[in-house]
Write a protein that holds these residues in place. Structure first.
Motif, mmCIF file in Angstrom:
data_model
loop_
_atom_site.group_PDB
_atom_site.id
_atom_site.type_symbol
_atom_site.label_atom_id
_atom_site.label_comp_id
_atom_site.label_asym_id
_atom_site.label_seq_id
_atom_site.Cartn_x
_atom_site.Cartn_y
_atom_site.Cartn_z
ATOM 1 N N GLN A 145 0.831 -1.204 0.000
ATOM 2 C CA GLN A 145 0.000 0.000 0.000
ATOM 3 C C GLN A 145 0.867 1.256 0.000
ATOM 4 O OE1 GLN A 145 -3.307 0.299 -0.318
ATOM 5 N NE2 GLN A 145 -3.393 -1.914 -0.599
ATOM 6 N N MET A 146 2.005 1.190 0.678
ATOM 7 C CA MET A 146 2.899 2.340 0.733
ATOM 8 C C MET A 146 3.520 2.620 -0.635
ATOM 9 S SD MET A 146 4.678 1.761 4.458
ATOM 10 C CE MET A 146 5.578 3.297 4.572
ATOM 11 N N LYS A 147 3.716 1.565 -1.448
ATOM 12 C CA LYS A 147 4.249 1.751 -2.802
ATOM 13 C C LYS A 147 3.345 2.656 -3.627
ATOM 14 C CE LYS A 147 6.665 -2.565 -3.845
ATOM 15 N NZ LYS A 147 6.611 -3.760 -4.711
ATOM 16 N N SER A 148 2.040 2.489 -3.464
ATOM 17 C CA SER A 148 1.089 3.255 -4.269
ATOM 18 C C SER A 148 0.641 4.552 -3.596
ATOM 19 C CB SER A 148 -0.128 2.381 -4.584
ATOM 20 O OG SER A 148 -0.774 2.005 -3.386
ATOM 21 N N ALA A 149 1.165 4.850 -2.415
ATOM 22 C CA ALA A 149 0.785 6.075 -1.713
ATOM 23 C C ALA A 149 1.354 7.303 -2.425
ATOM 24 C CB ALA A 149 1.280 6.046 -0.276
ATOM 25 N N ALA A 150 0.595 8.385 -2.381
ATOM 26 C CA ALA A 150 0.999 9.618 -3.061
ATOM 27 C C ALA A 150 2.269 10.205 -2.435
ATOM 28 C CB ALA A 150 -0.137 10.633 -3.014
ATOM 29 N N SER A 151 2.255 10.365 -1.136
ATOM 30 C CA SER A 151 3.435 10.894 -0.451
ATOM 31 C C SER A 151 3.596 10.181 0.882
ATOM 32 C CB SER A 151 3.313 12.396 -0.228
ATOM 33 O OG SER A 151 2.252 12.667 0.655
ATOM 34 N N ILE A 152 4.827 9.909 1.219
ATOM 35 C CA ILE A 152 5.135 9.213 2.463
ATOM 36 C C ILE A 152 5.794 10.219 3.394
ATOM 37 C CG2 ILE A 152 6.461 7.344 3.511
ATOM 38 C CD1 ILE A 152 6.230 5.934 0.774
ATOM 39 N N PRO A 153 5.236 10.391 4.598
ATOM 40 C CA PRO A 153 5.832 11.361 5.522
ATOM 41 C C PRO A 153 7.194 10.892 6.015
ATOM 42 C CG PRO A 153 4.100 10.141 6.619
ATOM 43 C CD PRO A 153 4.077 9.725 5.183
#
Length: 171
Positions: free
Chosen positions: A70-78
């Motif tokens: 899911q993190m791969k497809s996330a727009a931005s990672i904090p």
């Protein structure tokens, strides 16, 4: 994603790759740029394989590999050092069923830091060798069903022979 052999060691920062095993423990190599070596003694160190780690969920536990996908497809990672509110908002995007009371900000920071370490490695984009590809498995199942259907009528028409036991000989 192929996370086989990647472990987290209690008391040691970062992630480690298992290189070899000896009678006392494992020889590990760090995944950072330094590539430091470590011999983790099984009697004193606790190792956790990343492929086996789960996150507390409301109903069921969530696999860490699913969160990474899911993190791969996330727009931005904090950033891992962001405040707890931003991390919680992000975690509701990538793992909406996580348990707010059991998943702490420190856990979220650790998951994001691990993701930052892994995302550039080639093994992160490899397929997991323990999981069969879905596309290849589906035709094989259909083919085996077709073979069973053809073989079934032939076996139903043939009479079944009963095996007779020979009487036991007395000595």
């Amino acid at each position: 994603m192929n996370l086989q052999g990647i472990v987290a060691v209690s008391g040691k920062p970062g992630l480690w790759k298992a290189l070899a095993q000896n009678k006392n423990g494992y020889v590990l190599e760090s995944l950072d740029a330094l590539k430091t070596k470590l011999v983790a003694n099984l009697s004193t160190a606790k190792l956790a394989a990343l492929s086996e780690i789960t996150i507390f969920g409301v109903d069921d536990d969530i696999k860490l590999t699913d969160v990474f996908e899911q993190m791969k497809s996330a727009a931005s990672i904090p950033d891992a050092k962001a405040d707890g509110k931003k991390l919680r908002e992000f975690f509701f995007e990538v793992a909406p069923d996580h348990d707010e009371e059991k998943v702490y900000a420190s856990d979220m920071k650790k998951v994001i830091a691990w993701y930052q370490l892994l995302k550039d490695l080639p093994l992160f984009n490899e397929l997991d060798p323990t999981v069969a590809p879905v596309e290849a498995a589906a035709p094989a199942v259909e083919a085996s069903v077709a073979v069973e259907e053809v073989a079934e009528p032939a076996s139903a028409a043939a009479p079944k022979a009963k095996a007779k036991k020979a009487p036991a000989k007395k000595a």
